[in-house]
Write a protein that holds these residues in place. Structure first.
Motif, short mmCIF file in Angstrom:
data_model
loop_
_atom_site.label_atom_id
_atom_site.label_comp_id
_atom_site.label_asym_id
_atom_site.label_seq_id
_atom_site.Cartn_x
_atom_site.Cartn_y
_atom_site.Cartn_z
N GLN A 7 0.44 -1.05 0.19
CA GLN A 7 -0.03 -0.05 -0.15
C GLN A 7 0.80 1.20 0.22
N ASN A 37 0.51 -0.26 -4.05
CA ASN A 37 1.23 -1.10 -5.05
C ASN A 37 2.07 -0.33 -5.75
N VAL A 67 -4.24 2.97 -4.67
CA VAL A 67 -4.37 3.19 -2.49
C VAL A 67 -5.94 1.82 -2.84
N GLU A 68 -5.13 0.69 -2.66
CA GLU A 68 -6.48 -0.51 -2.21
C GLU A 68 -6.81 -0.51 -1.18
N SER A 124 4.01 -0.70 3.04
CA SER A 124 3.79 0.61 3.06
C SER A 124 5.05 1.31 2.40
#
Length: 436
Positions: free
Chosen positions: A212, A214, A219-220, A240
């Protein structure tokens, strides 16, 4: 940065040789076979004066082509306050050696403690260890923690949207520890929750690794991911970009068990690829499973505040074959750099830099698409990095480089991954748009 270490003088050498009972330097190597000794002079250039050295490197430096950087892919051109270098060279911090007698090195332990505190807050996790080598190996170490934490599971899942470099390191670690790695399929640029569920149902899963933002800058949404993992007794691990967590939902808020990544985005220079440092944070439950150092704060016998190494598994030093990890060191100077950066920028400063990066990336993306010559590969929310398809990408890339701009990272067929940070000005962004 100024340094206090200089070569030995002739008198230093004489005293040291006298102490060990040897008359001269060749005597140090008397036991080495003649065939291994260098007989001729070193192939070194003649000595130069300070001015000559400066001129030499000035000429060498001018051979480089400095480019305005719109490339990312895990390494970003962020601003760093100029005071950092001066603070790093303070005597309580600057050292040429790892403090094996750790408690003597209170300055080092103090800033590691502050680093851990800041990273735990930034990630929303309970605890942080001292820094690790980089983000990729920190992710691999998290995989090892998940594997060691499981009783019978031998499989770790990773999303296809994870950075390729990280996947490569995971495969190397997994190969030598008999861990089975399986990829979770991607759907429209994000992790497929359906595929994750199916793989979890197959059983024997020790951990799940996602990223995150990715590899495409997207932005998942990890809603219910933690619950799905925990129902199957698997650890949920999120990699991240550290600076982005100033605005994004933290790994702790997503229910992650372990948060990992690189701290390069916290002001560290790109520096041609390093050195950087990795962070690793976890829940309290996994506190004793973390590799590397953890520094704690206590009170000494005089009632004064003191910092100590704590919660480090002795297996890392003594019973190495039973250790989860054999990492006993850390990228301390880089951790100090990030700590000073966060201290000087403050919470609002880090948030502001992230917001400027976000705004700049979306402005650039909108303008490039408006030309009619570019389009987003995935129609997904992104932070400060995005993947587009450009007509005649290679020609555009070469044109940008000729105009002093590195426009991004080439990916796939005519695709370009572009990143914007707070250092990119409106003029620079408009120039890149104009080139298209």
């Amino acid at each position: 940065m100024s340094h206090k270490y200089f070569p030995h003088t002739d008198e230093d050498v004489r005293l040291m040789l006298g102490k060990i009972g040897i008359e001269n330097l060749p005597g140090l190597y008397a036991e080495l076979p003649e065939s291994t000794r260098l007989k001729n002079d070193y192939d070194l250039p003649e000595a130069m004066s300070e001015l000559e050295i400066r001129n030499f490197f000035d000429r060498l430096g001018k051979k480089n082509q400095p480019l305005t950087c719109f490339a990312g892919g895990g390494i970003y051109d962020h601003y760093a306050p100029s005071a950092i270098s001066s603070l790093l060279s303070r005597s309580e911090f600057l050292t040429s050696y790892t403090p094996y007698q750790a408690e003597i090195s209170q300055g080092t332990l103090h800033y590691i403690f502050e680093y851990q505190s800041m990273m735990a807050e930034l990630t929303g996790m309970d605890i942080s260890n001292a820094s690790m080598y980089d983000g990729t190996t920190a992710t691999a170490e998290a995989m090892m923690v998940a594997f060691a934490n499981a009783k019978k599971a031998d499989t770790v899942l990773y999303t296809e949207t994870l950075d390729e470099k990280t996947i490569g390191v995971l495969k190397t670690y997994a190969h030598f520890h008999n861990i089975t790695l399986k990829a979770i399929k991607a759907d429209n640029g994000v992790t497929s929750h359906t595929d994750l569920t199916q793989l979890l149902e197959e059983g024997r899963v020790a951990g799940v690794i996602v990223q995150q933002p990715n590899r495409y800058g997207i932005v998942e949404d990890f809603t219910d991911y933690a619950d799905s993992c925990h129902e199957r007794k698997a650890l949920f691990i999120i990699n991240s970009i550290a600076a982005d967590l100033a605005l994004l939902k933290t790994p702790g808020e997503w229910g992650a068990d372990i948060a990992v990544g690189d701290i390069q985005s916290l002001g560290l220079p790109m520096a041609f690829g390093g050195p950087y440092a990795g962070y690793m944070c976890s829940t309290d439950k996994l506190m004793r499973k973390l590799p590397g150092r953890i520094v704690g704060k206590t009170i000494d016998n005089r009632g004064q505040r003191a910092f100590v190494l704590t919660l480090q598994a002795r297996e890392q030093h003594i019973r190495r074959q039973k250790a989860t990890s054999n990492i006993c060191s850390n990228e301390s100077l880089m951790a100090l750099y990030a700590t000073v950066y966060m201290s000087l920028m403050g919470k609002e400063g880090i948030k502001e830099a992230a917001q400027i990066s976000y705004d700049g990336a979306h402005y650039l993306c909108d303008q490039l698409i408006a030309t009619g010559k570019a389009k987003l590969v995935y129609n997904q929310p992104f932070f400060n990095e995005f993947l587009i398809t450009i007509e005649n990408r290679d020609a555009f890339f070469s044109k940008a480089v000729c105009n002093g701009i590195l426009p991004g990272i080439k990916m796939g067929n005519n695709q370009l991954l572009i990143a914007v940070t707070e250092k990119r000005t409106r003029e620079e962004v408009d120039t890149l748009i104009g080139l298209l």
